[in-house]
Design a protein around this motif. Structure first.
Motif, PDB file in Angstrom:
ATOM      1  N   ALA A 124     -18.596   0.546   3.606  1.00 27.00           N
ATOM      2  CA  ALA A 124     -18.805   1.378   4.793  1.00 27.00           C
ATOM      3  C   ALA A 124     -18.400   0.633   6.064  1.00 27.00           C
ATOM      4  N   PHE A 125     -18.399  -0.707   6.010  1.00 32.84           N
ATOM      5  CA  PHE A 125     -17.980  -1.515   7.152  1.00 32.84           C
ATOM      6  C   PHE A 125     -16.600  -1.113   7.649  1.00 32.84           C
ATOM      7  N   TRP A 126     -15.655  -0.918   6.713  1.00 37.05           N
ATOM      8  CA  TRP A 126     -14.282  -0.604   7.116  1.00 37.05           C
ATOM      9  C   TRP A 126     -14.223   0.732   7.839  1.00 37.05           C
ATOM     10  N   ALA A 165     -12.289   4.653   2.779  1.00 36.32           N
ATOM     11  CA  ALA A 165     -12.687   3.260   2.994  1.00 36.32           C
ATOM     12  C   ALA A 165     -11.538   2.314   2.624  1.00 36.32           C
ATOM     13  N   ARG A 166     -10.848   2.622   1.519  1.00 29.38           N
ATOM     14  CA  ARG A 166      -9.714   1.792   1.124  1.00 29.38           C
ATOM     15  C   ARG A 166      -8.579   1.898   2.136  1.00 29.38           C
ATOM     16  N   PHE A 179       0.831  -1.213   0.000  1.00 31.08           N
ATOM     17  CA  PHE A 179       0.000   0.000   0.000  1.00 31.08           C
ATOM     18  C   PHE A 179       0.856   1.248   0.000  1.00 31.08           C
ATOM     19  N   SER A 180       1.891   1.280   0.818  1.00 28.42           N
ATOM     20  CA  SER A 180       2.699   2.487   0.934  1.00 28.42           C
ATOM     21  C   SER A 180       3.472   2.771  -0.346  1.00 28.42           C
ATOM     22  N   LYS A 181       3.812   1.723  -1.109  1.00 31.68           N
ATOM     23  CA  LYS A 181       4.554   1.946  -2.339  1.00 31.68           C
ATOM     24  C   LYS A 181       3.648   2.323  -3.501  1.00 31.68           C
ATOM     25  N   SER A 182       2.454   1.720  -3.525  1.00 31.88           N
ATOM     26  CA  SER A 182       1.613   1.911  -4.702  1.00 31.88           C
ATOM     27  C   SER A 182       0.875   3.230  -4.702  1.00 31.88           C
ATOM     28  N   VAL A 183       0.625   3.815  -3.540  1.00 31.25           N
ATOM     29  CA  VAL A 183      -0.109   5.076  -3.488  1.00 31.25           C
ATOM     30  C   VAL A 183       0.819   6.169  -2.998  1.00 31.25           C
ATOM     31  N   GLN A 184       1.203   7.074  -3.866  1.00 31.61           N
ATOM     32  CA  GLN A 184       2.092   8.169  -3.508  1.00 31.61           C
ATOM     33  C   GLN A 184       1.277   9.340  -2.977  1.00 31.61           C
ATOM     34  N   ALA A 239      -8.951   2.547   5.302  1.00 33.81           N
ATOM     35  CA  ALA A 239      -9.372   1.804   6.483  1.00 33.81           C
ATOM     36  C   ALA A 239      -9.216   0.300   6.265  1.00 33.81           C
ATOM     37  N   ARG A 240      -9.655  -0.180   5.094  1.00 36.70           N
ATOM     38  CA  ARG A 240      -9.556  -1.612   4.805  1.00 36.70           C
ATOM     39  C   ARG A 240      -8.113  -2.089   4.858  1.00 36.70           C
ATOM     40  N   THR A 241      -7.222  -1.384   4.162  1.00 36.51           N
ATOM     41  CA  THR A 241      -5.819  -1.797   4.103  1.00 36.51           C
ATOM     42  C   THR A 241      -5.191  -1.763   5.492  1.00 36.51           C
ATOM     43  N   SER A 242      -5.501  -0.731   6.246  1.00 35.05           N
ATOM     44  CA  SER A 242      -4.921  -0.596   7.580  1.00 35.05           C
ATOM     45  C   SER A 242      -5.394  -1.695   8.518  1.00 35.05           C
ATOM     46  N   ILE A 243      -6.672  -2.001   8.461  1.00 39.07           N
ATOM     47  CA  ILE A 243      -7.222  -3.030   9.334  1.00 39.07           C
ATOM     48  C   ILE A 243      -6.685  -4.409   8.964  1.00 39.07           C
ATOM     49  N   LEU A 244      -6.703  -4.724   7.686  1.00 38.20           N
ATOM     50  CA  LEU A 244      -6.222  -6.034   7.270  1.00 38.20           C
ATOM     51  C   LEU A 244      -4.744  -6.231   7.583  1.00 38.20           C
TER      52      LEU A 244
END
Length: 469
Positions: A89-91, A40-41, A18-23, A43-48
């Motif tokens: 919205a769950f995330w 939401a994305r 995630f940190s590399k793909s999104v600048q 939150a999802r990435t951070s939680i997972l």
């Protein structure tokens, strides 16, 4: 979730991908174009990214639009949970509001869970890991992000639905659908006659089991209160009059009982009249802090069953001061019962969770020690602690029986007569899920020792003790 200490560690941990793909520039562009989608994305990435560390007992499989991921390890006898994310919205709910957000996602259908009980058990089995990763990471975000949460959810249809169902819990029709004939909204006591606390799981339920267990509870309380014919009993928290009726009909007492619910008072008085006991029971629409001067030293016994949860930590001493005021100075007994926190979990400040948001606003679970201390301080030592019992083992079956009865007896047409808004199917489904969630959520808490249920008996300082049974 429990409060955590803020440190200087980062709020969330990112997966390398995630940190590399999104600048930073693309993050800004995404935020401008679709802030909810980006968040939401995030939150999802951070939680997972933290679930692998959080789950060490059992196995969780999460499926959403991007596929399935499994966390933990399957072992025979451990919980395996299948969770499907229907709405992203769950995330956001989970990141901003923790277990409260999870309950909301369940109620409005943002997620589907194959076995809700196994999901609750998985959380409690991994509580330490969850608190050290998810809770510590995201609880720190929630206060700062409350404005964002409100902007995303405050006016949505789903949030409006959640706001509405929070108040749909005062209908006598609803409680008749799942309580026993005595209408006791408290822990029953199970015995061998019903197969014990697991009899429903091992042998199945039998009609009348819940009624028998609730009558046993009422009789146990009144025996502990040492009531005799002609005694005058004071009760804080009338419910629907079940205990008061039995105290008069079986034990020959006279009862003054207090409630703040107009609905409960109305039905309690109907039941009392039907039993022909209106000359022996007085139902007062009254706050316990407003008891009249003529109550001073007027009562032989005091009882209160699962009302203390609504008193609040700062009022415990006031509560027991008034119990001391109302009871006779000799040969008088007080019996109080409440859902409680173990001492290790108890705090006077309890943050909002599912229970305090959707079931009992502003409630606070005491601990047994907090109540004992308050009773001694408030009475200046005029109370002696006679007996302490923990009924927590009896609560999961009580909750399972309520859940079965609710599923069998409640219908949309029935409850919509009291609350027309529930004629909308989505509103009704969220309302029904709220109660399903309560029964499973609380049942798991009692079964795992996260919450307890104590009954305390006090006598006057010079009264003769009895054996606890």
């Amino acid at each position: 979730m429990p409060a955590t200490t803020i440190t200087n560690q980062p709020c969330v941990r990112f997966t390398p991908g995630f940190s590399k793909s999104v600048q930073p520039a693309s993050i800004f562009a995404l935020a401008l174009s679709n802030p909810r989608s980006w968040l939401a994305r995030f939150a999802r990435t951070s939680i997972l990214s933290v679930l692998s560390d959080a789950i060490s007992v059992g196995q969780l499989t999460i499926t959403d639009s991007e596929g399935s991921r499994t966390y933990g390890r399957y072992r025979k006898g451990s919980n395996t949970v299948q969770l499907a994310v229907i709405n992203d919205a769950f995330w956001l709910r989970l990141m901003f509001s923790g277990d409260l957000g999870f309950s909301e996602a369940y109620m409005v259908g943002d997620i589907e869970v194959e076995d809700l009980k196994s999901c609750m058990d998985l959380w409690l089995d991994n509580q330490t890991g969850m608190e050290e990763t998810l809770s510590s990471s995201f609880a720190r975000i929630s206060s700062a992000a409350s404005g964002l949460y409100n902007s995303f959810f405050g006016q949505t249809k789903n949030q409006a639905r959640l706001n509405a169902i929070a108040s749909y819990d005062q209908s006598n029709t609803l409680f008749k659908a799942f309580l026993s004939h005595e209408m006791m909204y408290s822990c029953a006591l199970w015995d061998d006659a019903e197969g014990g606390v697991r009899g429903d799981l091992e042998m199945g339920s039998t009609p009348g089991d819940l009624e028998a267990a609730q009558r046993r509870k009422i009789h146990h309380v009144l025996r502990k209160a040492r009531v005799k014919p002609g005694h005058r009993v004071l009760e804080f928290g009338s419910g629907w009059g079940g205990l008061a009726i039995e105290a008069v009909r079986t034990f020959g007492c006279e009862v003054d009982t207090l409630t703040l619910s107009v609905e409960q008072k109305t039905l309690a008085e109907e039941r009392i009249r039907a039993a022909g006991l209106e000359n022996k029971i007085r139902v007062h629409l009254m706050d316990y802090r407003e008891i009249p001067p003529e109550f001073e030293n007027a009562f032989d016994a005091f009882v209160s069953i699962e009302m203390l949860e609504h008193v609040g930590a700062k009022h415990y001493q006031t509560y027991f001061k008034l119990v001391d005021f109302a009871l006779k100075s000799r040969d008088a007994t007080a019996v109080v019962s409440a859902s409680t926190f173990p001492e290790s979990r108890y705090t006077g400040y309890q943050s909002e969770d599912f229970m305090r948001r959707y079931m009992w606003p502003n409630s606070c679970l005491p601990s047994a020690t907090a109540l004992i201390t308050a009773a001694q301080v408030a009475s200046h030592g005029r109370f002696t602690l006679e007996c302490v019992e923990n009924h927590a083992a009896h609560y999961p079956r009580t909750l399972r029986e309520w859940g079965r009865r609710l599923e069998k007896n409640l219908s949309q047409e029935m409850i919509a007569q009291d609350y027309p808004a529930l004629r909308e199917r989505a509103n009704y489904d969220a309302f029904r899920k709220k109660w399903q969630y309560l029964f499973v959520y609380a049942g798991a808490g009692f079964a795992k020792g996260y919450i307890t249920c104590h009954m305390l008996t006090f006598i006057r300082q010079n009264d003769c003790p009895e054996l606890c049974d």
